[in-house]
Design a protein around this motif. Sequence first.
Motif, PDB file in Angstrom:
ATOM      1  N   VAL A  69       0.837  -1.200   0.000  1.00  0.00           N
ATOM      2  CA  VAL A  69       0.000   0.000   0.000  1.00  0.00           C
ATOM      3  C   VAL A  69       0.870   1.248   0.000  1.00  0.00           C
ATOM      4  N   TYR A  70       0.549   2.168  -0.904  1.00  0.00           N
ATOM      5  CA  TYR A  70       1.177   3.491  -0.924  1.00  0.00           C
ATOM      6  C   TYR A  70       0.113   4.498  -0.499  1.00  0.00           C
ATOM      7  N   ARG A  71       0.375   5.195   0.596  1.00  0.00           N
ATOM      8  CA  ARG A  71      -0.580   6.162   1.135  1.00  0.00           C
ATOM      9  C   ARG A  71      -0.169   7.563   0.701  1.00  0.00           C
ATOM     10  N   ARG A  72      -1.141   8.308   0.167  1.00  0.00           N
ATOM     11  CA  ARG A  72      -0.815   9.663  -0.291  1.00  0.00           C
ATOM     12  C   ARG A  72      -1.926  10.625   0.083  1.00  0.00           C
ATOM     13  N   THR A  73      -1.549  11.717   0.725  1.00  0.00           N
ATOM     14  CA  THR A  73      -2.459  12.843   0.902  1.00  0.00           C
ATOM     15  C   THR A  73      -1.996  13.938  -0.041  1.00  0.00           C
ATOM     16  N   VAL A  74      -2.934  14.457  -0.826  1.00  0.00           N
ATOM     17  CA  VAL A  74      -2.587  15.430  -1.857  1.00  0.00           C
ATOM     18  C   VAL A  74      -3.525  16.623  -1.756  1.00  0.00           C
ATOM     19  N   GLU A  75      -2.952  17.810  -1.706  1.00  0.00           N
ATOM     20  CA  GLU A  75      -3.777  19.015  -1.672  1.00  0.00           C
ATOM     21  C   GLU A  75      -4.329  19.299  -3.060  1.00  0.00           C
ATOM     22  N   GLY A  76      -5.627  19.554  -3.134  1.00  0.00           N
ATOM     23  CA  GLY A  76      -6.236  19.902  -4.406  1.00  0.00           C
ATOM     24  C   GLY A  76      -7.618  19.301  -4.547  1.00  0.00           C
ATOM     25  N   PRO A  77      -8.348  19.688  -5.595  1.00  0.00           N
ATOM     26  CA  PRO A  77      -9.672  19.117  -5.849  1.00  0.00           C
ATOM     27  C   PRO A  77      -9.567  17.616  -6.084  1.00  0.00           C
ATOM     28  N   ALA A  78     -10.499  16.867  -5.550  1.00  0.00           N
ATOM     29  CA  ALA A  78     -10.445  15.410  -5.673  1.00  0.00           C
ATOM     30  C   ALA A  78     -10.418  14.966  -7.132  1.00  0.00           C
ATOM     31  N   ARG A  79     -11.158  15.649  -7.987  1.00  0.00           N
ATOM     32  CA  ARG A  79     -11.174  15.259  -9.403  1.00  0.00           C
ATOM     33  C   ARG A  79      -9.778  15.329  -9.998  1.00  0.00           C
TER      34      ARG A  79
END
Length: 304
Positions: A230-240
Amino acid sequence: MDLPIVVGVDGSEPSLRAADWAADEAALRGAPLRLVYASLWERYEGESLAKDVGKPSEQVRAEDIVGAAAERAARRQPGVEISTDVLPEEPGYALVREGRDACALVLGTRGRSGFVEMLLGSVSLTVAAHADCPVIVVRPGHDNQVRADAHGRVAVGIGEQGADSAALRFAVREARLRHASLDAVRAWRCPAHETTDHPLLADEPARLHEQHAADVLDTALKETPADVDVYRRTVEGPARRVLLNASHEADLLVVGARRNPGHLGLQLGRVAHAVLHHSACAVAVVPEPTTERGEGAGSRTPAG
């Protein structure tokens, strides 16, 4: 009896790519494959019969199409049990009904040409919005990725459902079947009204939202089987935008779609709708029970 993988075919190249994908998916799952052609040809042909076989000419063509698709699928995956059917019904309605007794529906993005192309594009959207089972829409140019594992990665948007997410469970299963890694993505945004110009506080609201996204990921993935990378990523920005970016490095992108009983309109949401139209890989739309919060990789604020 094992539920089948159902694929809608119409003889177009996108539907043949979908049939290839469905054959590979059936082989991975050890499931039967069911190829379905649905059309309202009787509305246009009435009682007119093909002189040589005593059937409506469109029905003859439909039977040829599903027969050829079945032969192609059998060559691709000889061990898969294959059945076919020709249904004189509206395609969207017929496929949604077929999905009630299927483990997944597989569709192409477009139909044969002209008006039919536009019609079948809307059919794929309608089926994804209403089916009771996962719907996989095979995007152009990705007909071999189930078996070839071009990226070896399944991406999934993590919503507020956490470990209860049907989309996450589906993505984990797909990753295990493919021996692929799981790219679990959580998008987050700092609402404009929470920003501040004070230099000592400017980063605090953003940090809190990012931490919430990380906490959601940790909670959702805490029971993921140990044999899945599993690679976990939190990314700032619109989900689309976040999920569309993830699709460029994935073989399959999985998103959830809430189902509201009694609601007759399209039940997809903005995120699922966007990735179905623009993803760089195949998209699986998985029905989720109605919840108070968002879908896909959304954050506390509505997915943008």
